[in-house]
Design an enzyme around this catalytic site. Structure first.
Site, PDB file in Angstrom:
ATOM      1  N   MET A  30       0.843  -1.206   0.000  1.00 53.02           N
ATOM      2  CA  MET A  30       0.000   0.000   0.000  1.00 53.02           C
ATOM      3  C   MET A  30       0.879   1.256   0.000  1.00 53.02           C
ATOM      4  O   MET A  30       0.395   2.356   0.300  1.00 53.02           O
ATOM      5  CB  MET A  30      -0.937  -0.003   1.207  1.00 53.02           C
ATOM      6  CG  MET A  30      -1.922  -1.178   1.165  1.00 53.02           C
ATOM      7  SD  MET A  30      -3.456  -0.861   2.026  1.00 53.02           S
ATOM      8  CE  MET A  30      -2.859  -0.608   3.696  1.00 53.02           C
ATOM      9  N   HIS A  34       9.005   1.003   3.432  1.00 53.12           N
ATOM     10  CA  HIS A  34      10.091   0.952   4.422  1.00 53.12           C
ATOM     11  C   HIS A  34      10.917  -0.295   4.130  1.00 53.12           C
ATOM     12  O   HIS A  34      10.629  -1.034   3.174  1.00 53.12           O
ATOM     13  CB  HIS A  34       9.519   0.974   5.838  1.00 53.12           C
ATOM     14  CG  HIS A  34       8.431  -0.035   6.071  1.00 53.12           C
ATOM     15  ND1 HIS A  34       8.664  -1.394   6.042  1.00 53.12           N
ATOM     16  CD2 HIS A  34       7.094   0.115   6.294  1.00 53.12           C
ATOM     17  CE1 HIS A  34       7.526  -2.035   6.267  1.00 53.12           C
ATOM     18  NE2 HIS A  34       6.563  -1.151   6.415  1.00 53.12           N
ATOM     19  N   HIS A  37       9.212  -3.643   3.286  1.00 55.97           N
ATOM     20  CA  HIS A  37       8.768  -3.830   1.899  1.00 55.97           C
ATOM     21  C   HIS A  37       9.950  -4.185   1.004  1.00 55.97           C
ATOM     22  O   HIS A  37       9.856  -5.071   0.147  1.00 55.97           O
ATOM     23  CB  HIS A  37       8.111  -2.552   1.372  1.00 55.97           C
ATOM     24  CG  HIS A  37       6.867  -2.132   2.098  1.00 55.97           C
ATOM     25  ND1 HIS A  37       6.813  -1.010   2.892  1.00 55.97           N
ATOM     26  CD2 HIS A  37       5.625  -2.672   2.136  1.00 55.97           C
ATOM     27  CE1 HIS A  37       5.578  -0.875   3.380  1.00 55.97           C
ATOM     28  NE2 HIS A  37       4.842  -1.868   2.948  1.00 55.97           N
ATOM     29  N   GLN A 154      -3.252 -12.239   7.425  1.00 63.63           N
ATOM     30  CA  GLN A 154      -3.399 -11.902   6.005  1.00 63.63           C
ATOM     31  C   GLN A 154      -2.698 -12.945   5.132  1.00 63.63           C
ATOM     32  O   GLN A 154      -3.240 -13.398   4.118  1.00 63.63           O
ATOM     33  CB  GLN A 154      -2.803 -10.514   5.754  1.00 63.63           C
ATOM     34  CG  GLN A 154      -2.644 -10.163   4.290  1.00 63.63           C
ATOM     35  CD  GLN A 154      -2.160  -8.746   4.093  1.00 63.63           C
ATOM     36  OE1 GLN A 154      -2.939  -7.811   4.233  1.00 63.63           O
ATOM     37  NE2 GLN A 154      -0.890  -8.568   3.767  1.00 63.63           N
ATOM     38  N   SER A 186       6.283  -0.658  10.045  1.00 65.56           N
ATOM     39  CA  SER A 186       4.928  -0.537   9.501  1.00 65.56           C
ATOM     40  C   SER A 186       4.758   0.877   8.976  1.00 65.56           C
ATOM     41  O   SER A 186       5.282   1.831   9.571  1.00 65.56           O
ATOM     42  CB  SER A 186       3.906  -0.791  10.616  1.00 65.56           C
ATOM     43  OG  SER A 186       2.634  -0.322  10.224  1.00 65.56           O
ATOM     44  N   ARG A 188       2.196   2.499   9.262  1.00 67.56           N
ATOM     45  CA  ARG A 188       1.428   3.225  10.283  1.00 67.56           C
ATOM     46  C   ARG A 188       2.312   3.728  11.425  1.00 67.56           C
ATOM     47  O   ARG A 188       1.853   4.539  12.237  1.00 67.56           O
ATOM     48  CB  ARG A 188       0.298   2.351  10.837  1.00 67.56           C
ATOM     49  CG  ARG A 188      -0.817   2.125   9.831  1.00 67.56           C
ATOM     50  CD  ARG A 188      -2.060   1.519  10.456  1.00 67.56           C
ATOM     51  NE  ARG A 188      -3.199   1.556   9.548  1.00 67.56           N
ATOM     52  CZ  ARG A 188      -3.551   0.557   8.726  1.00 67.56           C
ATOM     53  NH1 ARG A 188      -2.862  -0.572   8.718  1.00 67.56           N
ATOM     54  NH2 ARG A 188      -4.586   0.685   7.918  1.00 67.56           N
TER      55      ARG A 188
HETATM   56  P1  AMP Z   1       1.388  -2.930   3.508  1.00 66.73           P
HETATM   57  O1  AMP Z   1       1.990  -1.893   2.607  1.00 66.73           O
HETATM   58  O2  AMP Z   1       1.387  -2.566   4.940  1.00 66.73           O
HETATM   59  O3  AMP Z   1       0.037  -3.405   3.005  1.00 66.73           O
HETATM   60  O4  AMP Z   1       2.329  -4.201   3.417  1.00 66.73           O
HETATM   61  C1  AMP Z   1       2.688  -4.737   2.174  1.00 66.73           C
HETATM   62  C2  AMP Z   1       3.448  -6.007   2.404  1.00 66.73           C
HETATM   63  O5  AMP Z   1       4.613  -5.733   3.174  1.00 66.73           O
HETATM   64  C3  AMP Z   1       2.648  -7.055   3.177  1.00 66.73           C
HETATM   65  O6  AMP Z   1       2.924  -8.340   2.642  1.00 66.73           O
HETATM   66  C4  AMP Z   1       3.200  -6.907   4.569  1.00 66.73           C
HETATM   67  O7  AMP Z   1       3.084  -8.076   5.351  1.00 66.73           O
HETATM   68  C5  AMP Z   1       4.652  -6.599   4.292  1.00 66.73           C
HETATM   69  N1  AMP Z   1       5.276  -5.944   5.435  1.00 66.73           N
HETATM   70  C6  AMP Z   1       4.832  -4.838   6.084  1.00 66.73           C
HETATM   71  N2  AMP Z   1       5.631  -4.561   7.135  1.00 66.73           N
HETATM   72  C7  AMP Z   1       6.591  -5.519   7.156  1.00 66.73           C
HETATM   73  C8  AMP Z   1       7.706  -5.800   8.002  1.00 66.73           C
HETATM   74  N3  AMP Z   1       7.985  -5.029   9.056  1.00 66.73           N
HETATM   75  N4  AMP Z   1       8.476  -6.869   7.731  1.00 66.73           N
HETATM   76  C9  AMP Z   1       8.184  -7.665   6.669  1.00 66.73           C
HETATM   77  N5  AMP Z   1       7.154  -7.459   5.821  1.00 66.73           N
HETATM   78  C10 AMP Z   1       6.371  -6.401   6.070  1.00 66.73           C
END
Ligand code: AMP
Length: 282
Positions: A30, A34, A37, A154, A186, A188
């Site tokens: 999304m 960081h 990702h 998820q 994250s 967030r």
């Molecule tokens: P998001 O942008 O938050 O929807 O996350 C996109 C992808 O990145 C998802 O598969 C998340 O599980 C993964 N992700 C987010 N934060 C982390 C993290 N700290 N370590 C590993 N993968 C992450």
């Protein structure tokens, strides 16, 4: 790095890569990227993907009323620079109207594993996640898709959907990337101000406490979960939403003796909802 903004553009890219014999890896995000990702891109390459596509789409159908869809952090220029540096071949950045044109009425619902945990706190969330990931798979036609273990439920929902609908996509889970003090990275975390940022450590602190106990031989799931929950309960700026012990493979609830357990926690730190988890004994 190609920029693709519509489903037909994404499909053409995927068809061309498949025609060349490439192994396509997909990394859905999304945005507001960081190191967590970026690690997913690395994992895609390590699993032998010769063409890696990342997606950036803040998916409205996975946000509930009153959640943070409008204010979710967005920084496209920075994200593109990070993906380029990570060696991504194509970025898919569809608009909301491209993904959900007028008249959209089809959703995917994964039943069992979507229930409880975040599914209980966020009704409809995993329906939105499953729907958008299915649409991303159909557009990007990946051989492999990489998701973070940070979003443990998820990942289980996506594994179930991929299996049940015969997508033929290999789902790869990637380990949680943490800040130096243990906080799981994250997007967030950008919401966390000084005091909240420090308080946010309580999620990982509790999980690491459970890990210590497990290392010392504790095998009672309830005791391990209680240790994780106590760290959050003991933090005045945090409000525990759940702390649960689940089977690492099926995410079925566990109690009593467990030689392998995933402990999942969710808490609000100030106004910010955070999740984290740890798997012990696997
Ligand atoms: P998001 O942008 O938050 O929807 O996350 C996109 C992808 O990145 C998802 O598969 C998340 O599980 C993964 N992700 C987010 N934060 C982390 C993290 N700290 N370590 C590993 N993968 C992450």
């Amino acid at each position: 790095m190609e920029r693709l903004r519509t489903p037909p553009a994404m499909r053409s890219w995927a068809d061309a890569r498949r025609a060349e014999g490439a192994r396509i890896g997909l990394v859905p995000t999304m945005g507001c990227l960081h190191e967590g990702h970026v690690s997913l891109v690395r994992v895609a390459k390590e699993t032998g993907c010769s063409a890696v596509a990342a997606t950036i789409f803040v998916n409205p159908t996975q946000f509930g009323p009153g959640e943070d869809f409008e204010k979710y952090p967005r920084d496209e220029a920075r994200d593109l620079a990070m993906l380029e540096a990570a060696g991504v071949d194509a970025v898919y950045l569809p608009g909301v109207k491209d993904m959900y044109p007028e008249g959209h009425q089809t959703f995917i619902e994964v039943t069992g594993v979507s229930r409880g945990l975040c599914g209980a706190a966020r009704p409809g969330h995993f329906r939105g996640v499953a729907t958008v990931v299915a649409k991303l798979f159909l557009a990007a036609k990946p051989h492999v898709a990489v998701f973070g273990e940070k979003d443990c439920q998820q990942l289980a929902v996506i594994r179930a959907m991929t299996r049940d609908l015969d997508f033929g996509v290999e789902i790869v889970g990637a380990p949680i990337v943490r800040e130096e003090d243990g906080l799981a990275m994250s997007s967030r975390n950008a919401y966390l101000s000084g005091g909240d940022r420090i308080a946010a450590r309580c999620l990982s602190r509790g999980l690491f406490r459970a890990k210590d106990l497990f290392g010392k031989g504790e095998r009672d799931a309830g005791t391990l979960v209680a240790a994780a929950g106590a760290a959050i309960d003991g933090e005045p700026l945090a409000k525990l939403e759940y702390a649960e012990g689940r089977d690492p493979v099926t995410l079925a609830p566990l109690s009593g003796r467990a030689d392998a357990v995933t402990i999942l926690v969710a808490a609000k730190v100030g106004p910010t909802r955070l999740i984290d988890n740890i798997t012990l004994g696997n």
